[in-house]
Design an enzyme around this catalytic site. Structure first.
Site, PDB file in Angstrom:
ATOM      1  N   SER A  19       1.015  -1.154   0.221  1.00 45.35           N
ATOM      2  CA  SER A  19       0.160  -0.026  -0.070  1.00 45.35           C
ATOM      3  C   SER A  19       0.792   1.246  -0.013  1.00 45.35           C
ATOM      4  O   SER A  19       1.999   0.860   0.544  1.00 45.35           O
ATOM      5  CB  SER A  19      -0.922   0.084   1.214  1.00 45.35           C
ATOM      6  OG  SER A  19      -0.246  -0.189   2.422  1.00 45.35           O
ATOM      7  N   GLU A  21       1.369   5.432   0.829  1.00 49.25           N
ATOM      8  CA  GLU A  21       0.710   6.677   1.475  1.00 49.25           C
ATOM      9  C   GLU A  21       1.185   7.822   0.778  1.00 49.25           C
ATOM     10  O   GLU A  21       2.510   8.249   0.333  1.00 49.25           O
ATOM     11  CB  GLU A  21       1.247   6.860   2.810  1.00 49.25           C
ATOM     12  CG  GLU A  21       0.666   7.854   3.847  1.00 49.25           C
ATOM     13  CD  GLU A  21       1.044   7.804   5.068  1.00 49.25           C
ATOM     14  OE1 GLU A  21       0.733   6.733   5.666  1.00 49.25           O
ATOM     15  OE2 GLU A  21       1.557   8.649   5.747  1.00 49.25           O
ATOM     16  N   TYR A  53      -3.502  13.660   6.744  1.00 50.15           N
ATOM     17  CA  TYR A  53      -4.251  14.610   7.170  1.00 50.15           C
ATOM     18  C   TYR A  53      -3.512  15.573   8.117  1.00 50.15           C
ATOM     19  O   TYR A  53      -2.877  15.484   8.939  1.00 50.15           O
ATOM     20  CB  TYR A  53      -5.534  14.372   8.028  1.00 50.15           C
ATOM     21  CG  TYR A  53      -6.418  14.907   8.574  1.00 50.15           C
ATOM     22  CD1 TYR A  53      -7.657  15.183   7.466  1.00 50.15           C
ATOM     23  CD2 TYR A  53      -6.485  15.730   9.852  1.00 50.15           C
ATOM     24  CE1 TYR A  53      -8.929  15.998   7.980  1.00 50.15           C
ATOM     25  CE2 TYR A  53      -7.669  16.487  10.266  1.00 50.15           C
ATOM     26  CZ  TYR A  53      -8.814  16.682   9.209  1.00 50.15           C
ATOM     27  OH  TYR A  53      -9.860  17.261   9.631  1.00 50.15           O
ATOM     28  N   ASP A 113      -0.601  15.477  16.280  1.00 51.56           N
ATOM     29  CA  ASP A 113       0.363  15.899  17.128  1.00 51.56           C
ATOM     30  C   ASP A 113      -0.172  17.527  17.325  1.00 51.56           C
ATOM     31  O   ASP A 113      -1.008  18.034  16.674  1.00 51.56           O
ATOM     32  CB  ASP A 113       1.633  15.966  16.450  1.00 51.56           C
ATOM     33  CG  ASP A 113       2.133  14.557  16.684  1.00 51.56           C
ATOM     34  OD1 ASP A 113       2.285  13.996  17.699  1.00 51.56           O
ATOM     35  OD2 ASP A 113       2.797  14.118  15.651  1.00 51.56           O
ATOM     36  N   ALA A 132      -6.797   8.351  19.876  1.00 53.97           N
ATOM     37  CA  ALA A 132      -7.330   7.624  18.698  1.00 53.97           C
ATOM     38  C   ALA A 132      -8.242   6.746  19.006  1.00 53.97           C
ATOM     39  O   ALA A 132      -9.029   6.102  18.205  1.00 53.97           O
ATOM     40  CB  ALA A 132      -6.240   6.748  17.756  1.00 53.97           C
ATOM     41  N   PHE A 224      13.307  14.525  11.668  1.00 54.39           N
ATOM     42  CA  PHE A 224      11.877  13.946  11.516  1.00 54.39           C
ATOM     43  C   PHE A 224      11.860  12.947  12.844  1.00 54.39           C
ATOM     44  O   PHE A 224      10.968  12.788  13.687  1.00 54.39           O
ATOM     45  CB  PHE A 224      11.505  13.499  10.321  1.00 54.39           C
ATOM     46  CG  PHE A 224      10.005  12.810  10.305  1.00 54.39           C
ATOM     47  CD1 PHE A 224       8.736  13.228  10.782  1.00 54.39           C
ATOM     48  CD2 PHE A 224      10.067  11.348  10.135  1.00 54.39           C
ATOM     49  CE1 PHE A 224       7.716  12.527  10.526  1.00 54.39           C
ATOM     50  CE2 PHE A 224       8.869  10.609  10.136  1.00 54.39           C
ATOM     51  CZ  PHE A 224       7.789  11.231  10.380  1.00 54.39           C
ATOM     52  N   HIS A 274       3.748  -1.226   3.634  1.00 57.04           N
ATOM     53  CA  HIS A 274       3.121   0.185   3.681  1.00 57.04           C
ATOM     54  C   HIS A 274       4.021   1.092   3.161  1.00 57.04           C
ATOM     55  O   HIS A 274       5.186   1.243   4.008  1.00 57.04           O
ATOM     56  CB  HIS A 274       2.422   0.660   4.858  1.00 57.04           C
ATOM     57  CG  HIS A 274       1.493   1.856   4.735  1.00 57.04           C
ATOM     58  ND1 HIS A 274       0.358   2.004   4.003  1.00 57.04           N
ATOM     59  CD2 HIS A 274       1.803   3.309   5.014  1.00 57.04           C
ATOM     60  CE1 HIS A 274       0.185   3.219   3.945  1.00 57.04           C
ATOM     61  NE2 HIS A 274       0.763   3.872   4.682  1.00 57.04           N
ATOM     62  N   ARG A 280       6.587  10.650  -3.886  1.00 57.91           N
ATOM     63  CA  ARG A 280       7.402  10.295  -5.116  1.00 57.91           C
ATOM     64  C   ARG A 280       7.242   8.785  -5.603  1.00 57.91           C
ATOM     65  O   ARG A 280       7.179   7.937  -4.698  1.00 57.91           O
ATOM     66  CB  ARG A 280       8.841  10.304  -4.780  1.00 57.91           C
ATOM     67  CG  ARG A 280       9.301  11.608  -4.404  1.00 57.91           C
ATOM     68  CD  ARG A 280      10.664  11.532  -3.368  1.00 57.91           C
ATOM     69  NE  ARG A 280      10.315  12.745  -2.547  1.00 57.91           N
ATOM     70  CZ  ARG A 280      11.465  13.812  -2.627  1.00 57.91           C
ATOM     71  NH1 ARG A 280      12.226  13.749  -3.595  1.00 57.91           N
ATOM     72  NH2 ARG A 280      11.269  14.755  -1.876  1.00 57.91           N
TER      73      ARG A 280
HETATM   74  P1  FAD Z   1      -2.891   7.633  20.035  1.00 56.28           P
HETATM   75  O1  FAD Z   1      -2.905   6.118  19.564  1.00 56.28           O
HETATM   76  O2  FAD Z   1      -3.921   7.974  20.652  1.00 56.28           O
HETATM   77  O3  FAD Z   1      -1.624   7.506  21.016  1.00 56.28           O
HETATM   78  C1  FAD Z   1      -0.275   7.059  20.597  1.00 56.28           C
HETATM   79  C2  FAD Z   1       0.388   6.461  21.842  1.00 56.28           C
HETATM   80  O4  FAD Z   1       0.557   7.505  22.818  1.00 56.28           O
HETATM   81  C3  FAD Z   1      -0.296   5.265  22.641  1.00 56.28           C
HETATM   82  O5  FAD Z   1      -0.049   4.103  22.008  1.00 56.28           O
HETATM   83  C4  FAD Z   1       0.143   5.432  24.127  1.00 56.28           C
HETATM   84  O6  FAD Z   1       1.240   4.694  24.098  1.00 56.28           O
HETATM   85  C5  FAD Z   1       0.541   6.942  24.060  1.00 56.28           C
HETATM   86  N1  FAD Z   1      -0.250   7.850  24.990  1.00 56.28           N
HETATM   87  C6  FAD Z   1      -1.074   8.601  24.343  1.00 56.28           C
HETATM   88  N2  FAD Z   1      -1.931   9.115  25.502  1.00 56.28           N
HETATM   89  C7  FAD Z   1      -1.421   8.686  26.594  1.00 56.28           C
HETATM   90  C8  FAD Z   1      -1.798   8.957  27.696  1.00 56.28           C
HETATM   91  N3  FAD Z   1      -2.958   9.672  28.156  1.00 56.28           N
HETATM   92  N4  FAD Z   1      -1.315   8.211  28.705  1.00 56.28           N
HETATM   93  C9  FAD Z   1      -0.361   7.181  28.294  1.00 56.28           C
HETATM   94  N5  FAD Z   1       0.170   7.006  27.282  1.00 56.28           N
HETATM   95  C10 FAD Z   1      -0.447   7.816  26.100  1.00 56.28           C
HETATM   96  N6  FAD Z   1      -0.332  12.650  12.003  1.00 56.28           N
HETATM   97  C11 FAD Z   1      -0.971  13.355  11.461  1.00 56.28           C
HETATM   98  O7  FAD Z   1      -1.197  14.870  11.947  1.00 56.28           O
HETATM   99  N7  FAD Z   1      -1.687  13.058  10.211  1.00 56.28           N
HETATM  100  C12 FAD Z   1      -1.644  12.236   9.646  1.00 56.28           C
HETATM  101  O8  FAD Z   1      -2.101  11.998   8.476  1.00 56.28           O
HETATM  102  C13 FAD Z   1      -0.733  11.243   9.974  1.00 56.28           C
HETATM  103  N8  FAD Z   1      -0.711  10.029   9.656  1.00 56.28           N
HETATM  104  C14 FAD Z   1       0.234   9.063  10.422  1.00 56.28           C
HETATM  105  C15 FAD Z   1       0.207   7.618   9.686  1.00 56.28           C
HETATM  106  C16 FAD Z   1       0.741   6.563  10.587  1.00 56.28           C
HETATM  107  C17 FAD Z   1       0.831   4.933  10.041  1.00 56.28           C
HETATM  108  C18 FAD Z   1       1.500   6.889  11.859  1.00 56.28           C
HETATM  109  C19 FAD Z   1       2.354   5.679  12.628  1.00 56.28           C
HETATM  110  C20 FAD Z   1       1.452   8.158  12.401  1.00 56.28           C
HETATM  111  C21 FAD Z   1       0.621   9.141  11.712  1.00 56.28           C
HETATM  112  N9  FAD Z   1       0.800  10.510  12.043  1.00 56.28           N
HETATM  113  C22 FAD Z   1       0.029  11.549  11.532  1.00 56.28           C
HETATM  114  C23 FAD Z   1       1.178  11.021  13.570  1.00 56.28           C
HETATM  115  C24 FAD Z   1       0.407  10.690  14.655  1.00 56.28           C
HETATM  116  O9  FAD Z   1      -0.484  11.454  14.702  1.00 56.28           O
HETATM  117  C25 FAD Z   1       1.502  10.819  15.845  1.00 56.28           C
HETATM  118  O10 FAD Z   1       2.221   9.849  16.095  1.00 56.28           O
HETATM  119  C26 FAD Z   1       0.670  11.133  17.120  1.00 56.28           C
HETATM  120  O11 FAD Z   1       1.538  11.673  18.233  1.00 56.28           O
HETATM  121  C27 FAD Z   1       0.172   9.964  17.846  1.00 56.28           C
HETATM  122  O12 FAD Z   1      -0.997   9.598  17.192  1.00 56.28           O
HETATM  123  P2  FAD Z   1      -2.080   8.214  17.392  1.00 56.28           P
HETATM  124  O13 FAD Z   1      -3.066   7.889  16.568  1.00 56.28           O
HETATM  125  O14 FAD Z   1      -0.672   7.336  17.376  1.00 56.28           O
HETATM  126  O15 FAD Z   1      -2.063   8.363  18.999  1.00 56.28           O
END
Ligand code: FAD
Length: 297
Positions: A19, A21, A53, A113, A132, A224, A274, A280
């Site tokens: 896949s 991205e 996003y 973030d 999430a 990064f 993925h 690119r």
């Molecule tokens: P979550 O799954 O909610 O949390 C991530 C981790 O943080 C958890 O597993 C946990 O270990 C820890 N955590 C969070 N809150 C707590 C808490 N209260 N206490 C203890 N631990 C906690 N970002 C964007 O803005 N746009 C995108 O399109 C995007 N695409 C992405 C695609 C992929 C495949 C990946 C891996 C990352 C992507 N990101 C993107 C980055 C992502 O938004 C960041 O990594 C963000 O910091 C965490 O998002 P998450 O969904 O993993 O969060």
């Protein structure tokens, strides 16, 4: 004599799924380039394309438009990333419904973030989704047929105190309806292997797609990775030593590094990948050629 190595099997391409991205383009010129990339990768018959996003929903409209165009103009499935940043629950829900009205039913659900750059601590918006886990539940509440992928962290998320907490988060995202996870990029395959072992021990059986980032600019990737908690091994840094002003050698070394990473993962039994394309086509097209994936037309 041992048998054929997995990465040299004549049937290799039949057993591998990929896949790709993309990020939503900011200008017409970037849009043309993305579209050339989409058209080049489309005949490789990926499982899906996904479109990121931007921080704080800044790309909401462009993400939706790009995914909708992929769905309309290619035979490939497409997923929209969506985050909880700087938006109330009602605003996120409205965005999900709007994407759905464009025919989008696949999502990559992320917390996101802080808008002032990653590295800072995430604070949920008043009345917004906290993480999430809640976002996956919200998507499923809107349409239980949505296909939802989530993130996974082979080196654990930087905000996570330990692997147990991190994997518990993944488990709760799955309990709420996620059926696939995509990992943050990594460069030591051992991290991915150890992580998958931990995840399986925790009773999680969904696919954990390794997120492969072909290195377009080592120093940008390093910076990064410093922010997202991905370890850059010394051996990797050494390979790019002295190449700041030598883009051709840099590109060849980067291709060799990615090829090594992917073929090693295949030897370890990985069949689904993925790719972070950064819009690119060349590096990932070459990798697909290497792992037996050929254009179908
Ligand atoms: P979550 O799954 O909610 O949390 C991530 C981790 O943080 C958890 O597993 C946990 O270990 C820890 N955590 C969070 N809150 C707590 C808490 N209260 N206490 C203890 N631990 C906690 N970002 C964007 O803005 N746009 C995108 O399109 C995007 N695409 C992405 C695609 C992929 C495949 C990946 C891996 C990352 C992507 N990101 C993107 C980055 C992502 O938004 C960041 O990594 C963000 O910091 C965490 O998002 P998450 O969904 O993993 O969060």
């Amino acid at each position: 004599m041992s048998g054929v190595r997995l990465s040299r099997s004549p049937d290799l391409g039949k057993n591998i799924r990929v896949s790709f991205e993309f990020f939503p383009p900011k200008s017409e010129q970037m849009e043309d380039r993305l579209w050339q990339t989409v058209k080049r990768l489309e005949p490789l018959r990926p499982e899906f394309f996904s479109v990121t996003y931007g921080a704080g929903g800044t790309t909401r409209e462009r993400t939706g438009r790009t995914v909708a165009r992929i769905l309309k103009e290619t035979p490939v499935e497409a997923a929209a990333h969506i985050t909880c940043v700087d938006a109330t629950r009602a605003e996120v829900d409205a965005c999900i419904r709007q994407f759905a009205s464009l025919g989008i039913n696949r999502f990559v659900a992320l917390r996101g973030d802080p808008t002032n750059g990653s590295g800072g601590k995430f604070k949920p918006t008043d009345g917004g989704y906290q993480n999430a886990i809640e976002l996956v539940a919200a998507l499923k509440a809107i349409n239980s047929d949505f296909d939802i992928a989530v993130s996974a962290y082979p080196e654990k998320h930087p905000e996570s105190p330990d692997f147990a907490t991190d994997i518990d988060f993944l488990k709760r995202k799955i309990d709420n309806g996620a059926t696939r996870a995509i990992t943050q990029c990594f460069f030591e395959n051992q991290h991915y292997q150890d992580y998958v072992e931990r995840v399986r021990k925790a009773g999680i059986d969904i696919p954990i797609l390794p997120g492969i980032l072909p290195i377009h600019d080592f120093w940008q990737v390093k910076s990064f990775c410093e922010r997202n908690g991905t370890h850059i091994p010394n051996w990797l840094e050494q390979r790019f030593e002295g190449l700041k002003n030598d883009p051709q050698t840099h590109a060849l070394v980067a291709a060799a590094v990615a090829a090594e990473q992917v073929t090693e993962l295949i030897e370890q039994g990985v069949t689904d990948f993925h790719f972070y394309t950064l819009n690119r086509s060349e590096p990932v097209y070459a990798l697909c050629q290497l792992i037996g994936i050929r254009p179908s037309y």
